[in-house]
Structure formats: structure tokens, C-alpha cells
Design a protein around this motif. Structure first.
Motif, mmCIF file in Angstrom:
data_model
loop_
_atom_site.group_PDB
_atom_site.id
_atom_site.type_symbol
_atom_site.label_atom_id
_atom_site.label_comp_id
_atom_site.label_asym_id
_atom_site.label_seq_id
_atom_site.Cartn_x
_atom_site.Cartn_y
_atom_site.Cartn_z
ATOM 1 N N ASN A 41 0.820 -1.210 0.000
ATOM 2 C CA ASN A 41 0.000 0.000 0.000
ATOM 3 C C ASN A 41 0.853 1.257 0.000
ATOM 4 O O ASN A 41 0.533 2.241 -0.666
ATOM 5 C CB ASN A 41 -0.937 -0.020 1.212
ATOM 6 C CG ASN A 41 -1.825 1.197 1.282
ATOM 7 O OD1 ASN A 41 -1.525 2.140 2.022
ATOM 8 N ND2 ASN A 41 -2.910 1.187 0.539
ATOM 9 N N ALA A 42 1.954 1.226 0.755
ATOM 10 C CA ALA A 42 2.832 2.397 0.836
ATOM 11 C C ALA A 42 3.479 2.705 -0.506
ATOM 12 O O ALA A 42 3.779 3.865 -0.817
ATOM 13 C CB ALA A 42 3.902 2.177 1.894
ATOM 14 N N GLY A 43 3.687 1.670 -1.320
ATOM 15 C CA GLY A 43 4.328 1.874 -2.606
ATOM 16 C C GLY A 43 3.368 1.984 -3.770
ATOM 17 O O GLY A 43 3.797 2.185 -4.907
ATOM 18 N N TYR A 44 2.076 1.885 -3.475
ATOM 19 C CA TYR A 44 1.092 1.886 -4.565
ATOM 20 C C TYR A 44 1.109 3.222 -5.303
ATOM 21 O O TYR A 44 1.039 4.301 -4.707
ATOM 22 C CB TYR A 44 -0.298 1.629 -3.994
ATOM 23 C CG TYR A 44 -1.378 1.612 -5.052
ATOM 24 C CD1 TYR A 44 -1.481 0.549 -5.928
ATOM 25 C CD2 TYR A 44 -2.272 2.668 -5.170
ATOM 26 C CE1 TYR A 44 -2.458 0.525 -6.905
ATOM 27 C CE2 TYR A 44 -3.252 2.653 -6.144
ATOM 28 C CZ TYR A 44 -3.345 1.581 -7.009
ATOM 29 O OH TYR A 44 -4.311 1.559 -7.980
ATOM 30 N N GLY A 45 1.193 3.143 -6.613
ATOM 31 C CA GLY A 45 1.184 4.340 -7.437
ATOM 32 C C GLY A 45 2.497 5.079 -7.473
ATOM 33 O O GLY A 45 2.589 6.169 -8.049
ATOM 34 N N ALA A 46 3.529 4.525 -6.860
ATOM 35 C CA ALA A 46 4.850 5.158 -6.839
ATOM 36 C C ALA A 46 5.868 4.195 -7.426
ATOM 37 O O ALA A 46 5.579 3.030 -7.697
ATOM 38 C CB ALA A 46 5.240 5.535 -5.405
ATOM 39 N N ASP A 47 7.065 4.702 -7.583
ATOM 40 C CA ASP A 47 8.141 3.862 -8.114
ATOM 41 C C ASP A 47 8.877 3.099 -7.014
ATOM 42 O O ASP A 47 9.750 2.278 -7.310
ATOM 43 C CB ASP A 47 9.155 4.729 -8.882
ATOM 44 C CG ASP A 47 8.549 5.332 -10.143
ATOM 45 O OD1 ASP A 47 7.631 4.699 -10.697
ATOM 46 O OD2 ASP A 47 8.988 6.433 -10.546
ATOM 47 N N ALA A 48 8.535 3.388 -5.765
ATOM 48 C CA ALA A 48 9.228 2.761 -4.636
ATOM 49 C C ALA A 48 8.966 1.256 -4.627
ATOM 50 O O ALA A 48 7.850 0.797 -4.902
ATOM 51 C CB ALA A 48 8.763 3.374 -3.321
ATOM 52 N N VAL A 49 9.986 0.501 -4.313
ATOM 53 C CA VAL A 49 9.867 -0.950 -4.196
ATOM 54 C C VAL A 49 9.568 -1.281 -2.732
ATOM 55 O O VAL A 49 10.386 -1.012 -1.853
ATOM 56 C CB VAL A 49 11.160 -1.660 -4.638
ATOM 57 C CG1 VAL A 49 11.030 -3.171 -4.445
ATOM 58 C CG2 VAL A 49 11.475 -1.322 -6.089
ATOM 59 N N PRO A 50 8.404 -1.828 -2.439
ATOM 60 C CA PRO A 50 8.055 -2.078 -1.033
ATOM 61 C C PRO A 50 8.931 -3.148 -0.402
ATOM 62 O O PRO A 50 9.325 -4.125 -1.062
ATOM 63 C CB PRO A 50 6.602 -2.542 -1.111
ATOM 64 C CG PRO A 50 6.446 -3.080 -2.497
ATOM 65 C CD PRO A 50 7.350 -2.251 -3.371
ATOM 66 N N HIS A 51 9.243 -2.960 0.882
ATOM 67 C CA HIS A 51 10.023 -3.965 1.611
ATOM 68 C C HIS A 51 9.059 -4.913 2.305
ATOM 69 O O HIS A 51 8.375 -4.540 3.260
ATOM 70 C CB HIS A 51 10.938 -3.316 2.639
ATOM 71 C CG HIS A 51 11.613 -4.324 3.531
ATOM 72 N ND1 HIS A 51 12.617 -5.159 3.081
ATOM 73 C CD2 HIS A 51 11.390 -4.661 4.828
ATOM 74 C CE1 HIS A 51 13.003 -5.960 4.063
ATOM 75 N NE2 HIS A 51 12.271 -5.670 5.136
ATOM 76 N N ARG A 52 8.996 -6.127 1.799
ATOM 77 C CA ARG A 52 8.092 -7.108 2.376
ATOM 78 C C ARG A 52 8.878 -8.132 3.183
ATOM 79 O O ARG A 52 9.908 -8.624 2.741
ATOM 80 C CB ARG A 52 7.321 -7.826 1.267
ATOM 81 C CG ARG A 52 6.426 -6.933 0.431
ATOM 82 C CD ARG A 52 5.646 -7.792 -0.564
ATOM 83 N NE ARG A 52 4.715 -7.012 -1.363
ATOM 84 C CZ ARG A 52 4.948 -6.612 -2.612
ATOM 85 N NH1 ARG A 52 6.101 -6.925 -3.190
ATOM 86 N NH2 ARG A 52 4.054 -5.926 -3.278
ATOM 87 N N ILE A 53 8.365 -8.460 4.356
ATOM 88 C CA ILE A 53 8.978 -9.532 5.125
ATOM 89 C C ILE A 53 8.674 -10.861 4.451
ATOM 90 O O ILE A 53 7.734 -10.979 3.660
ATOM 91 C CB ILE A 53 8.503 -9.547 6.589
ATOM 92 C CG1 ILE A 53 6.977 -9.710 6.678
ATOM 93 C CG2 ILE A 53 8.976 -8.307 7.324
ATOM 94 C CD1 ILE A 53 6.468 -9.867 8.097
ATOM 95 N N THR A 54 9.469 -11.867 4.764
ATOM 96 C CA THR A 54 9.317 -13.185 4.160
ATOM 97 C C THR A 54 8.727 -14.168 5.158
ATOM 98 O O THR A 54 8.647 -13.900 6.372
ATOM 99 C CB THR A 54 10.676 -13.715 3.691
ATOM 100 O OG1 THR A 54 11.506 -13.952 4.847
ATOM 101 C CG2 THR A 54 11.370 -12.720 2.772
ATOM 102 N N THR A 55 8.342 -15.331 4.650
ATOM 103 C CA THR A 55 7.855 -16.371 5.553
ATOM 104 C C THR A 55 8.957 -16.808 6.515
ATOM 105 O O THR A 55 8.679 -17.140 7.676
ATOM 106 C CB THR A 55 7.349 -17.584 4.750
ATOM 107 O OG1 THR A 55 8.352 -17.993 3.811
ATOM 108 C CG2 THR A 55 6.068 -17.241 4.012
#
Length: 442
Positions: free
Chosen positions: A326-340
């Protein structure tokens, strides 16, 4: 007793050992002796009971860093609780004062057995209904009787009559349980907003814990008042790895800086923060990681929440990834997602560290205590096994847990709790619940 688990997909959660797609785990007595690809010729494997774990995942047991176990016979009694205030006025103001010591025992025993059944081998019981010494003794006895690795975190009640034996009684509790599977910790609140100044963490209670050499778990840490308190604790030298802050939602950047600088630990309760709506209602995993803190996970209150670690892992995984995207939606930023793997780390190794037991449990490391799970990956909800960590976090549930060991003792076998008369347990739980509700209605 020596046991050799062979041929399973071993997820050690030890960064140095990694995963073994076809591995063995050798257990002797209370400890893990070795982990490897083939331990049949290991000197200590001679005469061992061999357990074929082909098609299974062998992993560390989960670690719960915060649960109010005494409430468990009232589980899901307020599934749609409106907010924290509603929980406090129902569970703590109306229900808690009528609990007898025997009710504390029944609720805590049920919580511990449910934890074991769901693969939680270590549970911190934040016992904030210590109305008498007998109530505290009952809570500890329940942990001992189940065979779980338990931490009794003792705190005074919020409301109602009590013997005012806390915190001085913690010394007696600690003296009787300073070793073995059950240990003692001090439980406090962040501020005096709910229960007054007595249980609020500060120099007086920090001194109690320091003099006894025990850790401190601080509940209800959220918002501006807690942020200010954290900065005060930092100035007073009251933070550090032996202190756990629970929830930690809505804290200021200055408070997070203090937490990270002092090595203070964090316990997140993903479903509690979201469902009960604690401050921002968003589990603060991003804030913790930004401060250099890898949190532990917890269940919190079963009166309104699920009781297993699978739910907590999935909730945190989904919320953080939703938040990142959501934080990166509509922007060029690559979101930092945690992994399993991050989430499983929080639920095992980081949970143990948060509870002050990082050198004891939390990973399948030789020398550590043998707290482990065997999870059936051939069950219909798990087959075929493609990614063991992904299966543990996103696919498995308590029905898939075939075996649970705590300190080398088998607590669940063949998918059933060992030595537990479930019908008798049900009778005791219902009788206790009915007595509590009748007393609360008077």
C-alpha cells in the motif's frame, strides 16, 4: 532416552545450520546432540529409538512471548470486543475479581495444553490476576503439570480485592522456580493509566527484578504516554535485553530509537493489535525492524482471539505485506516485504530471545534443549511439499502436528496429547467457567 529422527525436511532456524531437505536430528535426554544428513553412525545413535520422519517437517517448537493464560476457560466469550476499554471493563474489572485459585489453575492448564497441542513449546504466562499467593502458586503448578516450558510473569490484579502480596511475593516464587522448565519473570504495565501506579514500570519495580536477576515483561505499551515513559526509562537505565515491551503500537520515533539503542526486546501480538485496535491497530513490525529489533510473537487474550501461532504468523505476514504494498502503490518505490522465513524466525528463535531463553531453545542447535515439532507434510492441506518454511507459515495448522517434544519429553504423539484425559479436562473447564460466570453475575 535417545531418539533419532530420520529422513525429514529439517528446518533448524539456526543461521549457521540452515535447512536439510533430507536430514536427521539426534536427541539424547533433554538435549539436541546433533543435526546432519545421516546420523545413523553417530556414536550416541547406538540403541536410539528411530523415528522415520520421511514426508514430515522437523522444526523448533514455537515460542509464545505473552499470553494471559488464566482467562482461557472464557475463550472467545467476547469475539467481537469493541476495543481495549471494553475488554478491560469485562475481563479485568467484572470477571477477574471472582476467580478462585482453582480457576486460575484450570485456565492456565488449558492454555498450556492448547499451546502444546498447537506446537507452542514455550509460553510466557502474563499472570495479572495474582490475588493471593495461592493464585500464583496455582498458575505455576498448572504450567509444571503440563510439561510446557513456561515463564510465569507475575503481576498484581487491575481491579478488585486482593492480598497486596505483590511484588514482594515474587521473591518467593522465584526462589522456588529458578531452574527447570518453569521460571519466573516480573510482569508490569507501561503507565498508571489503567491500574494505578503500583504495577507501572519504573525504578522501584526495575530494582525488584534486578535484585532477583529476572527479566521484566511490560504490557500495554502504546501511544504517547508509553513513548514518554520509554524515554524516561532510557534516562534511568531501565531498558535493556532483559526487558520486553509488549505491543509497542503508535510509539514515537524517539521511543523506537531508545528501544533499538538499548537492545530492549519487543513482543508483538498481531491479531490483538489489529482486532482489539490497540492505538494504530497495526503490528509494529516495520518500526521494530527499522530500529534493529527482531520481535517475538504472542497470543495475548483468548477471550477474543485465536490461540495458535499459525494464526499469528499469517496475520503478521499479511498485514505487513499489505502495508508495504500500500505504501508503494502508485509510486516507483519498491516495497520492503517480510518473508515467511522472517515470520518463522519471529515465532521461534526471536521469541526465545525475547523470553530470555535464546541460548536454551528456539532453534534445532546441538546443545540446546530438545524442543521440537514433527509436522506431517503429506496431509491433504500440505501436499505436495514444495517449500518447508512456506508450508509451516502459510499451510500447516495444529492438526498436522504429529509430535511435540519439550526438553526431550514427548508431549504430543500420533497427533494426540500424551497423558491427557480430554473428557475430564472438558468437565473441569466447563465447571470452572460456569462458577466464574455465576459469581460475576451476582
Amino acid at each position: 532416552m535417545t531418539m533419532l529422527f530420520t529422513g525429514g525436511h529439517v528446518v533448524t532456524m539456526d543461521p549457521a545450520l540452515g535447512d536439510l531437505p533430507c536430514g536427521d536430528v539426534l536427541v539424547s535426554g533433554e538435549h539436541i546432540v546433533a543435526v546432519g544428513s545421516d546420523l545413523s553412525n553417530h556414536p550416541q545413535a547406538l540403541g536410539a529409538e528411530v523415528i522415520d520422519t520421511t514426508g514430515r517437517i522437523v522444526s523448533p517448537g514455537f515460542v509464545d512471548t505473552h499470553r494471559h493464560a488464566w482467562q482461557t476457560q472464557l475463550r472467545r466469550s467476547t469475539p467481537d470486543v469493541a476495543d481495549l476499554g471494553a475488554y478491560v471493563m469485562t475481563a479485568l474489572a467484572r470477571i477477574a475479581p471472582v476467580y478462585r485459585a482453582e480457576d486460575i489453575y484450570v485456565g492456565t492448564r488449558l492454555a498450556a495444553l492448547s499451546a502444546l497441542d498447537a506446537g507452542i513449546t514455550t509460553m510466557l504466562d502474563f499472570s495479572h490476576n495474582s490475588r493471593t499467593a495461592a493464585h500464583s502458586d496455582a498458575a505455576i503448578r498448572a504450567l509444571v503439570d503440563t510439561g510446557i516450558r513456561g515463564i510465569h510473569a507475575s503481576m498484581a490484579p487491575h481491579f478488585g480485592d486482593w492480598d497486596e502480596q505483590w511484588p514482594q511475593d515474587v521473591e518467593r516464587l522465584h526462589a522456588g522456580h529458578s531452574s527447570g522448565l518453569v521460571t519466573v519473570r516480573l510482569a508490569t504495565l507501561a503507565t498508571d493509566e489503567v491500574a494505578g501506579p503500583l504495577p507501572a514500570y519504573g525504578p522501584r519495580l526495575a530494582a525488584v527484578a534486578r535484585d532477583l536477576g529476572i527479566g521484566v515483561s511490560v504490557d500495554a505499551v502504546f501511544g504517547a504516554p508509553s513513548s514518554a515513559a520509554i524515554l524516561g526509562w532510557e534516562r534511568g537505565g531501565l531498558l535493556g535485553p532483559e526487558v520486553t515491551l509488549i505491543h509497542a503500537t503508535g510509539l514515537t520515533s524517539s521511543a523506537w530509537r531508545a528501544i533499538g539503542d538499548t537492545g530492549t526486546t519487543i513482543s508483538l501480538a498481531p491479531t490483538s493489535e489489529a482486532q482489539i485496535g490497540l492505538e494504530t491497530a497495526i503490528p509494529a513490525v516495520d518500526e521494530a525492524l527499522a530500529a534493529g529489533v527482531r520481535p517475538g510473537l504472542s497470543i495475548d487474550v483468548e477471550v477474543a482471539l485465536a490461540s495458535d501461532m499459525f494464526t499469528q504468523m499469517r496475520a503478521l505476514h499479511a498485514i505487513q505485506r499489505m502495508r508495504a504494498a500500500n505504501a508503494g502503490y502508485g509510486a516507483d518505490a519498491v516495497p520492503h516485504r517480510i518473508t515467511t522465513r522472517d515470520v518463522l524466525d519471529f515465532a521461534t528463535l526471536q521469541g526465545a530471545r525475547t523470553n530470555g531463553l535464546g541460548s536454551v531453545t528456539g532453534s534445532l542447535t546441538p546443545g540446546k534443549q530438545a524442543d521440537l515439532l514433527v509436522v506431517n507434510a503429506t496431509d491433504v492441506n500440505n501436499m505436495p511439499l514444495n517449500d518447508a518454511v512456506g508450508t509451516l507459515v502459510l499451510g500447516a495448522d495444529p492438526r498436522n502436528i504429529e509430535t511435540v517434544l519439550v526438553a526431550g519429553q514427548v508431549r504430543k504423539s500420533g497427533g494426540e496429547l500424551v497423558g491427557v484425559d480430554v473428557a475430564s479436562l472438558h468437565e473441569q473447564v466447563v465447571a470452572s467457567r460456569d462458577a466464574i460466570l455465576a459469581a460475576a453475575a451476582r
